[in-house]
Design a protein around this motif. Structure first.
Motif, PDB file in Angstrom:
ATOM      1  N   LEU A 105      24.790   3.782   5.546  1.00 17.44           N
ATOM      2  CA  LEU A 105      23.595   3.541   5.681  1.00 17.44           C
ATOM      3  C   LEU A 105      22.806   3.269   4.358  1.00 17.44           C
ATOM      4  CD1 LEU A 105      20.703   3.307   7.553  1.00 17.44           C
ATOM      5  CD2 LEU A 105      20.245   5.699   6.763  1.00 17.44           C
ATOM      6  N   THR A 106      22.288   2.038   3.997  1.00 17.54           N
ATOM      7  CA  THR A 106      22.028   1.637   2.707  1.00 17.54           C
ATOM      8  C   THR A 106      20.479   1.185   2.649  1.00 17.54           C
ATOM      9  OG1 THR A 106      22.486  -0.816   2.854  1.00 17.54           O
ATOM     10  CG2 THR A 106      24.180   0.886   2.227  1.00 17.54           C
ATOM     11  N   LEU A 107      19.958   1.276   1.552  1.00 12.35           N
ATOM     12  CA  LEU A 107      18.335   0.674   1.471  1.00 12.35           C
ATOM     13  C   LEU A 107      18.155  -0.579   1.729  1.00 12.35           C
ATOM     14  CD1 LEU A 107      15.591   1.478   0.441  1.00 12.35           C
ATOM     15  CD2 LEU A 107      16.371   0.924  -2.013  1.00 12.35           C
ATOM     16  N   ASP A 108      19.251  -1.400   1.167  1.00 16.58           N
ATOM     17  CA  ASP A 108      19.509  -2.678   1.116  1.00 16.58           C
ATOM     18  C   ASP A 108      19.236  -3.478   2.687  1.00 16.58           C
ATOM     19  OD1 ASP A 108      19.291  -2.991  -1.345  1.00 16.58           O
ATOM     20  OD2 ASP A 108      21.271  -3.314  -1.729  1.00 16.58           O
ATOM     21  N   VAL A 168      11.827  -4.888   5.114  1.00 16.08           N
ATOM     22  CA  VAL A 168      10.545  -4.735   4.800  1.00 16.08           C
ATOM     23  C   VAL A 168       9.899  -5.676   4.357  1.00 16.08           C
ATOM     24  CG1 VAL A 168       9.047  -3.394   3.261  1.00 16.08           C
ATOM     25  CG2 VAL A 168      11.234  -2.388   3.851  1.00 16.08           C
ATOM     26  N   LYS A 169       8.588  -6.152   4.768  1.00 16.10           N
ATOM     27  CA  LYS A 169       7.717  -7.138   4.703  1.00 16.10           C
ATOM     28  C   LYS A 169       6.563  -6.801   4.015  1.00 16.10           C
ATOM     29  CE  LYS A 169       9.592 -10.115   8.523  1.00 16.10           C
ATOM     30  NZ  LYS A 169       9.329 -10.956   9.672  1.00 16.10           N
ATOM     31  N   VAL A 170       6.098  -7.547   3.037  1.00 19.15           N
ATOM     32  CA  VAL A 170       4.662  -7.238   2.451  1.00 19.15           C
ATOM     33  C   VAL A 170       3.837  -8.431   2.650  1.00 19.15           C
ATOM     34  CG1 VAL A 170       3.653  -6.662   0.308  1.00 19.15           C
ATOM     35  CG2 VAL A 170       5.929  -5.764   0.852  1.00 19.15           C
ATOM     36  N   GLY A 171       2.671  -8.124   3.232  1.00 14.46           N
ATOM     37  CA  GLY A 171       1.592  -9.435   3.291  1.00 14.46           C
ATOM     38  C   GLY A 171       0.756  -9.808   2.208  1.00 14.46           C
ATOM     39  N   ASP A 172       0.270 -10.916   2.190  1.00 16.07           N
ATOM     40  CA  ASP A 172      -0.522 -11.481   1.016  1.00 16.07           C
ATOM     41  C   ASP A 172      -1.810 -10.584   0.771  1.00 16.07           C
ATOM     42  OD1 ASP A 172       1.298 -13.641   0.535  1.00 16.07           O
ATOM     43  OD2 ASP A 172       0.149 -15.112   1.731  1.00 16.07           O
ATOM     44  N   SER A 180      11.944   2.514   0.154  1.00 23.11           N
ATOM     45  CA  SER A 180      12.071   3.879  -0.314  1.00 23.11           C
ATOM     46  C   SER A 180      11.489   4.795   0.777  1.00 23.11           C
ATOM     47  CB  SER A 180      11.666   4.100  -1.550  1.00 23.11           C
ATOM     48  OG  SER A 180      12.428   3.278  -2.475  1.00 23.11           O
ATOM     49  N   ARG A 181      10.207   4.676   1.240  1.00 23.74           N
ATOM     50  CA  ARG A 181       9.732   5.314   2.172  1.00 23.74           C
ATOM     51  C   ARG A 181      10.461   5.412   3.763  1.00 23.74           C
ATOM     52  NH1 ARG A 181       5.182   3.385  -0.062  1.00 23.74           N
ATOM     53  NH2 ARG A 181       4.812   1.802   1.635  1.00 23.74           N
ATOM     54  N   LYS A 182      10.938   4.070   3.903  1.00 23.58           N
ATOM     55  CA  LYS A 182      11.422   3.896   5.075  1.00 23.58           C
ATOM     56  C   LYS A 182      12.887   4.411   5.148  1.00 23.58           C
ATOM     57  CE  LYS A 182      12.194   0.365   8.362  1.00 23.58           C
ATOM     58  NZ  LYS A 182      12.114  -1.226   8.844  1.00 23.58           N
ATOM     59  N   PHE A 183      13.496   4.189   4.107  1.00 21.37           N
ATOM     60  CA  PHE A 183      14.930   4.909   3.827  1.00 21.37           C
ATOM     61  C   PHE A 183      14.903   6.321   3.979  1.00 21.37           C
ATOM     62  CE2 PHE A 183      18.602   6.399   1.495  1.00 21.37           C
ATOM     63  CZ  PHE A 183      19.598   5.698   2.137  1.00 21.37           C
TER      64      PHE A 183
END
Length: 625
Positions: A233-236, A240-244, A386-389
């Motif tokens: 299991l890796t962070l990569d 993860v998506k980030v909105g405008d 990082s939070r999700k991982f």
């Protein structure tokens, strides 16, 4: 000195020899981030070295050793001296960073950018590639800002090393004497009392081979092996998506981070005072200032001719752009008091006397969102990942533990592939990828995992990377049959006995030679020197160059394990041939580099006395292995 290191690689090399953990520009993020859980391993002045930092440094050095040496016994890394050496390096680095801060030794943004642009790993088709740069940093779990801060600190330490190394002096007399010893020629002859000559005299007891086999059976065991399946299991692997809107909100809430302070670009001529008469140095500086005032356009040429700063003199004294806090205070105050195009009077600092010309001013400004959008997006994605991982890591650990008879449920839950290994031993092998991790291997070969073929716990095998494994097939250790190894044992025992006979014969002959009874059939004479000792077996080199030269010929003997006993006769000692000037100066440069290394070692020792260093031995020895 400003930019001194850039053109003084020998001194930098001396510094890097001192620091066992090289400043490799990769995987050192924990050196620059505080924090960590658990008791601190050490304290340097008011700065703490956490368990997290120590463990990261330990893992990095282990990875470095494996990449250089290949398969390595994991027990090597459990050696207390190995762990203490890692901590000593962290302590030394902290001491040097504290001292660099007090000296106000900093590196400009331009210097950092130039250093990064020169790293081959970031090049495509011979040119720096920003896309490749960001991709490689992302693969290491680093942001450009963190990496650039790290490079700045590395360069600051190198600059400190340069200023210290340049203060070291190796006198010409001492240097020439050392060179004379290095080039001195010795004419020697040798006799090898090889094992083959004594094999016929060896008599082994009838039961010697069997007895050795029985008493050393562990030596003849084939180690146990296992085939395993594993998941990683890796962070990569987390999307993860980030909105405008999120990016805009972050920018609006952190505008202080995107203020570009005023920077100034200056050139200088340094007339150094180190080891010189200060009045004479000032007089020279005043004369150079007159020359600059007479022909302002010739500043660059005068810098090349007169400046004692080797890093900037070649560029006409140019130091690039820098902001406040990056130069020593007298220098900074003078620069920020000048108008564009103006030249200062004589400015005195700890380094000597400066004549400064202000080339241009880059006004303070706020970076627009468009300029920093990509940077913010990467930072927010990294933070969210990082939070999700962290959440996924806990769930992954629970899954492999709670359903311990299979890795498939955890693989299904996190959309991972169950991978298969070949036959593995207990010793780490980099070719085995994730299963080369010593901790994961130890868990895989634990009694419970072998007997019950249960999943191992989830093990952190790299930053933001967890793995679990399970044995699918196992071969226990087995004793090789006596008949298959008896010839090998017999040969070994015969060689041991032959060596004892050669040793006794050699020592007896040496005693006769030292009494003046030389009836030996010596081999052809050969000339050797400390610089060129390749014609001697390595164990014989220190012996030959310690042989008595007061009365010739003189004699010595050397044990060569697995080969026999060597007798040496020293016939002549002569001065070496005269070196051409280029080679001579090169060797003297190497000697000065070694002197600079010793100066740096003494400097760090002095820092350890100046700043209180506390080592938490309990935390060091009990930290996670």
């Amino acid at each position: 000195m400003f930019d001194a290191v850039r053109n003084n690689k020998r001194i930098v090399q001396g510094f890097l020899v001192l620091i066992m953990l090289p400043f490799a520009f990769f995987g050192l993020d924990s050196y620059f981030n505080g924090g960590g859980v658990g008791a601190d391993v050490a304290k340097v002045g008011d700065v703490h070295i956490s368990q997290q930092e120590f463990q990261q440094a330990l893992r990095e050095q282990q990875d470095r050793v494996r990449s250089q040496l290949g398969q390595v016994d994991p027990k090597m890394f459990e050696n207390p001296e190995f762990r203490k050496a890692i901590l000593d390096d962290l302590v030394n680095r902290r001491l040097l960073l504290i001292e660099a801060g007090k000296r106000r030794l900093f590196v400009s943004d331009d210097a950092v950018r130039n250093a990064i642009a020169s790293i081959d790993a970031f090049h495509e088709n011979g040119k720096f590639s920003n896309q490749r740069y960001e991709a490689l940093l992302s693969a290491q779990g680093m942001s450009p800002q963190g990496f650039e801060a790290q490079v700045r600190q590395d360069m600051t330490l190198q600059r400190l090393a340069g200023s210290i190394g340049q203060s070291g002096v190796l006198s010409n007399t001492v240097g020439e004497r050392i060179l004379a010893l290095q080039t001195e020629q010795r004419e020697v002859q040798e006799i090898l009392l090889g094992l083959d000559a004594y094999q016929g005299k060896v008599q082994l007891a009838d039961d010697a081979v069997r007895k050795y086999y029985d008493e050393n059976s562990k030596r003849f065991e084939t180690p146990d092996q296992a085939r395993a399946e594993f998941v990683v299991l890796t962070l990569d692997g987390l999307e993860v998506k980030v909105g405008d809107d999120e990016i805009k909100a972050w920018y609006d809430g952190h505008k202080d981070r995107y203020q570009q302070p005023e920077e100034r670009r200056a050139s200088h001529i340094l007339i150094a005072t180190e080891g010189k008469d200060k009045a004479q140095v000032r007089a020279k500086a005043e004369q150079v200032l007159k020359d600059v005032q007479a022909t302002p356009a010739a500043f660059a040429e005068l810098a090349k001719k007169n400046s004692d700063d080797p890093g900037s003199a070649g560029q006409g004294g140019d130091l690039g752009f820098f902001g406040r806090g990056m130069m020593v205070k007298p220098f900074e105050d003078a620069v920020f008091a000048l108008k564009e195009g103006e030249t200062s009077g004589i400015v005195e600092s700890d380094f000597g006397f400066h004549i400064i010309r202000l080339a241009s001013i880059r006004a303070a400004r706020e970076k627009p969102l468009a300029e920093v959008r990509g940077e913010i997006e990467k930072e927010l994605k990294a933070s969210a990942a990082s939070r999700k991982f962290a959440e996924a890591a806990e769930a992954f650990s629970n899954a492999v533990y709670e359903q311990s008879d299979s890795l498939q449920p955890a693989a299904d839950q996190f959309k991972l592939k169950v991978q298969q290994s070949g036959w593995l031993g207990r010793q780490a092998d980099p070719a085995n990828g994730p299963l080369a991790n010593p901790k994961l291997l130890a868990a895989l070969f634990s009694d419970d995992a072998i007997k019950n073929k249960r999943n191992t716990e989830a093990v952190e095998i790299a930053p933001n990377t967890l793995a679990a494994a399970r044995i699918v097939d196992y071969k226990p250790a087995a004793l090789q049959p006596f008949d298959s190894v008896k010839a090998e044992i017999a040969s070994m025992l015969r060689n041991e006995e032959a060596f004892k006979l050669a040793l006794a014969d050699g020592q007896a002959r040496l005693a006769e030679l030292k009494k003046g009874e030389d009836k030996q059939a010596w081999g052809a004479a050969k000339r050797v020197s400390r610089m060129d000792s390749s014609r001697l077996p390595p164990p014989a080199v220190p012996v030959v160059f310690r042989m008595n030269t007061d009365k010739l010929p003189s004699y010595a003997g050397v044990e060569i394990r697995g080969t026999g006993y060597m007798l040496y006769r020293l016939n002549k000692v002569e001065a070496g041939e005269k070196l051409d000037d280029v080679r001579r100066q090169g060797l003297l440069g190497q000697l000065r580099s070694l002197a600079a290394q010793e100066d740096m070692q003494m400097y760090v020792s002095a820092l350890r006395s100046r700043y209180k260093v506390e080592i938490n031995e309990k935390a060091l020895n009990s930290s996670e292995r």
